[in-house]
Motif scaffolding. Sequence first.
Motif, PDB file in Angstrom:
ATOM      1  N   PRO A 152      -9.877 -21.414   3.979  1.00 53.38           N
ATOM      2  CA  PRO A 152     -11.179 -21.039   3.418  1.00 53.38           C
ATOM      3  C   PRO A 152     -11.250 -19.532   3.178  1.00 53.38           C
ATOM      4  O   PRO A 152     -10.734 -18.741   3.961  1.00 53.38           O
ATOM      5  CB  PRO A 152     -12.160 -21.469   4.505  1.00 53.38           C
ATOM      6  N   GLY A 153     -11.893 -19.149   2.058  1.00 54.34           N
ATOM      7  CA  GLY A 153     -12.061 -17.740   1.739  1.00 54.34           C
ATOM      8  C   GLY A 153     -10.879 -17.137   1.006  1.00 54.34           C
ATOM      9  O   GLY A 153     -10.832 -15.931   0.781  1.00 54.34           O
ATOM     10  N   GLN A 154      -9.899 -17.956   0.627  1.00 54.44           N
ATOM     11  CA  GLN A 154      -8.730 -17.451  -0.084  1.00 54.44           C
ATOM     12  C   GLN A 154      -8.602 -18.178  -1.420  1.00 54.44           C
ATOM     13  O   GLN A 154      -9.468 -18.947  -1.806  1.00 54.44           O
ATOM     14  CB  GLN A 154      -7.480 -17.648   0.772  1.00 54.44           C
ATOM     15  N   VAL A 155      -7.502 -17.937  -2.118  1.00 50.92           N
ATOM     16  CA  VAL A 155      -7.303 -18.616  -3.403  1.00 50.92           C
ATOM     17  C   VAL A 155      -7.184 -20.122  -3.166  1.00 50.92           C
ATOM     18  O   VAL A 155      -6.794 -20.566  -2.093  1.00 50.92           O
ATOM     19  CB  VAL A 155      -6.067 -18.088  -4.153  1.00 50.92           C
ATOM     20  N   GLY A 156      -7.546 -20.876  -4.189  1.00 47.69           N
ATOM     21  CA  GLY A 156      -7.473 -22.327  -4.097  1.00 47.69           C
ATOM     22  C   GLY A 156      -7.366 -22.932  -5.473  1.00 47.69           C
ATOM     23  O   GLY A 156      -7.156 -22.233  -6.465  1.00 47.69           O
ATOM     24  N   THR A 157      -7.534 -24.224  -5.561  1.00 44.95           N
ATOM     25  CA  THR A 157      -7.322 -24.946  -6.808  1.00 44.95           C
ATOM     26  C   THR A 157      -8.290 -24.523  -7.921  1.00 44.95           C
ATOM     27  O   THR A 157      -8.024 -24.782  -9.083  1.00 44.95           O
ATOM     28  CB  THR A 157      -7.430 -26.467  -6.589  1.00 44.95           C
ATOM     29  N   GLY A 215     -11.921 -17.105  -9.151  1.00 45.92           N
ATOM     30  CA  GLY A 215     -12.285 -18.507  -9.011  1.00 45.92           C
ATOM     31  C   GLY A 215     -12.334 -18.910  -7.553  1.00 45.92           C
ATOM     32  O   GLY A 215     -11.651 -18.330  -6.718  1.00 45.92           O
ATOM     33  N   GLY A 216     -13.169 -19.885  -7.260  1.00 50.12           N
ATOM     34  CA  GLY A 216     -13.343 -20.297  -5.874  1.00 50.12           C
ATOM     35  C   GLY A 216     -13.982 -19.161  -5.086  1.00 50.12           C
ATOM     36  O   GLY A 216     -14.979 -18.594  -5.513  1.00 50.12           O
ATOM     37  N   GLY A 218      -9.440 -10.570  -8.572  1.00 53.48           N
ATOM     38  CA  GLY A 218      -8.183 -10.191  -7.943  1.00 53.48           C
ATOM     39  C   GLY A 218      -7.216  -9.654  -8.978  1.00 53.48           C
ATOM     40  O   GLY A 218      -7.327  -9.964 -10.172  1.00 53.48           O
ATOM     41  N   HIS A 219      -6.296  -8.824  -8.517  1.00 56.33           N
ATOM     42  CA  HIS A 219      -5.264  -8.256  -9.386  1.00 56.33           C
ATOM     43  C   HIS A 219      -3.940  -8.286  -8.647  1.00 56.33           C
ATOM     44  O   HIS A 219      -3.892  -8.087  -7.426  1.00 56.33           O
ATOM     45  CB  HIS A 219      -5.593  -6.804  -9.747  1.00 56.33           C
ATOM     46  N   LEU A 220      -2.877  -8.509  -9.383  1.00 53.82           N
ATOM     47  CA  LEU A 220      -1.543  -8.372  -8.805  1.00 53.82           C
ATOM     48  C   LEU A 220      -0.686  -7.578  -9.768  1.00 53.82           C
ATOM     49  O   LEU A 220      -0.904  -7.586 -10.984  1.00 53.82           O
ATOM     50  CB  LEU A 220      -0.926  -9.732  -8.465  1.00 53.82           C
ATOM     51  N   VAL A 221       0.282  -6.851  -9.214  1.00 56.37           N
ATOM     52  CA  VAL A 221       1.192  -6.056 -10.028  1.00 56.37           C
ATOM     53  C   VAL A 221       2.538  -5.978  -9.324  1.00 56.37           C
ATOM     54  O   VAL A 221       2.606  -5.885  -8.097  1.00 56.37           O
ATOM     55  CB  VAL A 221       0.627  -4.644 -10.308  1.00 56.37           C
ATOM     56  N   GLY A 222       3.616  -6.098 -10.109  1.00 58.30           N
ATOM     57  CA  GLY A 222       4.939  -6.041  -9.518  1.00 58.30           C
ATOM     58  C   GLY A 222       6.031  -6.132 -10.556  1.00 58.30           C
ATOM     59  O   GLY A 222       5.839  -5.781 -11.725  1.00 58.30           O
ATOM     60  N   THR A 223       7.170  -6.642 -10.123  1.00 60.38           N
ATOM     61  CA  THR A 223       8.348  -6.683 -10.974  1.00 60.38           C
ATOM     62  C   THR A 223       8.939  -8.081 -11.015  1.00 60.38           C
ATOM     63  O   THR A 223       8.701  -8.908 -10.133  1.00 60.38           O
ATOM     64  CB  THR A 223       9.423  -5.708 -10.466  1.00 60.38           C
ATOM     65  N   ARG A 224       9.752  -8.296 -12.073  1.00 64.16           N
ATOM     66  CA  ARG A 224      10.508  -9.537 -12.205  1.00 64.16           C
ATOM     67  C   ARG A 224      11.966  -9.185 -12.462  1.00 64.16           C
ATOM     68  O   ARG A 224      12.280  -8.383 -13.336  1.00 64.16           O
ATOM     69  CB  ARG A 224       9.981 -10.384 -13.367  1.00 64.16           C
ATOM     70  N   ALA A 225      12.849  -9.774 -11.671  1.00 66.82           N
ATOM     71  CA  ALA A 225      14.290  -9.651 -11.874  1.00 66.82           C
ATOM     72  C   ALA A 225      14.838 -11.069 -11.937  1.00 66.82           C
ATOM     73  O   ALA A 225      14.877 -11.774 -10.920  1.00 66.82           O
ATOM     74  CB  ALA A 225      14.939  -8.864 -10.747  1.00 66.82           C
ATOM     75  N   GLY A 226      15.192 -11.526 -13.127  1.00 71.46           N
ATOM     76  CA  GLY A 226      15.629 -12.909 -13.287  1.00 71.46           C
ATOM     77  C   GLY A 226      14.480 -13.842 -12.992  1.00 71.46           C
ATOM     78  O   GLY A 226      13.416 -13.749 -13.597  1.00 71.46           O
ATOM     79  N   PHE A 239       5.616  -8.750  -5.890  1.00 74.74           N
ATOM     80  CA  PHE A 239       4.377  -8.060  -6.263  1.00 74.74           C
ATOM     81  C   PHE A 239       3.431  -7.893  -5.075  1.00 74.74           C
ATOM     82  O   PHE A 239       3.574  -8.530  -4.047  1.00 74.74           O
ATOM     83  CB  PHE A 239       3.675  -8.789  -7.413  1.00 74.74           C
ATOM     84  N   ARG A 240       2.470  -7.006  -5.274  1.00 72.30           N
ATOM     85  CA  ARG A 240       1.393  -6.809  -4.323  1.00 72.30           C
ATOM     86  C   ARG A 240       0.098  -7.267  -5.001  1.00 72.30           C
ATOM     87  O   ARG A 240      -0.026  -7.212  -6.225  1.00 72.30           O
ATOM     88  CB  ARG A 240       1.318  -5.355  -3.900  1.00 72.30           C
ATOM     89  N   TYR A 241      -0.854  -7.704  -4.174  1.00 70.49           N
ATOM     90  CA  TYR A 241      -2.118  -8.206  -4.702  1.00 70.49           C
ATOM     91  C   TYR A 241      -3.278  -7.639  -3.905  1.00 70.49           C
ATOM     92  O   TYR A 241      -3.125  -7.271  -2.732  1.00 70.49           O
ATOM     93  CB  TYR A 241      -2.158  -9.746  -4.683  1.00 70.49           C
ATOM     94  N   VAL A 242      -4.418  -7.556  -4.546  1.00 69.12           N
ATOM     95  CA  VAL A 242      -5.659  -7.113  -3.918  1.00 69.12           C
ATOM     96  C   VAL A 242      -6.781  -7.962  -4.500  1.00 69.12           C
ATOM     97  O   VAL A 242      -6.744  -8.327  -5.676  1.00 69.12           O
ATOM     98  CB  VAL A 242      -5.908  -5.600  -4.139  1.00 69.12           C
ATOM     99  N   GLN A 243      -7.747  -8.327  -3.638  1.00 67.16           N
ATOM    100  CA  GLN A 243      -8.816  -9.194  -4.118  1.00 67.16           C
ATOM    101  C   GLN A 243     -10.142  -8.898  -3.433  1.00 67.16           C
ATOM    102  O   GLN A 243     -10.172  -8.399  -2.312  1.00 67.16           O
ATOM    103  CB  GLN A 243      -8.445 -10.663  -3.928  1.00 67.16           C
ATOM    104  N   LEU A 244     -11.213  -9.219  -4.165  1.00 68.06           N
ATOM    105  CA  LEU A 244     -12.581  -9.130  -3.669  1.00 68.06           C
ATOM    106  C   LEU A 244     -13.096 -10.552  -3.539  1.00 68.06           C
ATOM    107  O   LEU A 244     -13.038 -11.327  -4.496  1.00 68.06           O
ATOM    108  CB  LEU A 244     -13.453  -8.341  -4.658  1.00 68.06           C
ATOM    109  N   LYS A 245     -13.603 -10.885  -2.339  1.00 66.18           N
ATOM    110  CA  LYS A 245     -14.113 -12.241  -2.111  1.00 66.18           C
ATOM    111  C   LYS A 245     -15.635 -12.280  -2.255  1.00 66.18           C
ATOM    112  O   LYS A 245     -16.305 -11.251  -2.243  1.00 66.18           O
ATOM    113  CB  LYS A 245     -13.690 -12.718  -0.726  1.00 66.18           C
ATOM    114  N   ARG A 246     -16.167 -13.482  -2.378  1.00 67.76           N
ATOM    115  CA  ARG A 246     -17.606 -13.666  -2.561  1.00 67.76           C
ATOM    116  C   ARG A 246     -18.432 -13.074  -1.420  1.00 67.76           C
ATOM    117  O   ARG A 246     -19.566 -12.672  -1.626  1.00 67.76           O
ATOM    118  CB  ARG A 246     -17.941 -15.145  -2.711  1.00 67.76           C
TER     119      ARG A 246
END
Length: 119
Positions: free
Chosen positions: A18-23, A42-43, A48-56, A61-68
């Motif tokens: 509860p209080g986190q990302v969900g469907t 959502g939920g 929320g925002h995430l930023v990072g890299t992709r190799a293959g 990445f790191r993420y930060v979010q604001l909850k209700r």
Amino acid sequence: MARSLDGLVLSPVADQAPGQVGTRTRFTYHEQDGTVWAEYAGGDVVRGHLVGTRAGDALDFRYVQLKRDGTTSSGHCRSTVTDLADGRVRLEERWEWESQEGSGTSVVEELPSDGLSDE
């Protein structure tokens, strides 16, 4: 390598604690030259925002979010990008909070093109 994440909308296949990302959370991904970022909401997550890299097929990445409830939280995630048999993309994630206790795994998948929302 799985196809680009740029412009894809993904959602968790199961609810987390509860209080986190969900469907009901939707992630809109962007990708360019090995850089990935996304906005999500959502939920219980207002923004929320995430930023990072992709190799293959590996994302880091790191993420930060604001909850209700007005609280914020942040963390780190490593994901593996795979293609599903129907052509959609799946991310198998290992995440860890940095602003609080907790870690776990989750799976997010590209939403079917016949409907972006079950809300």
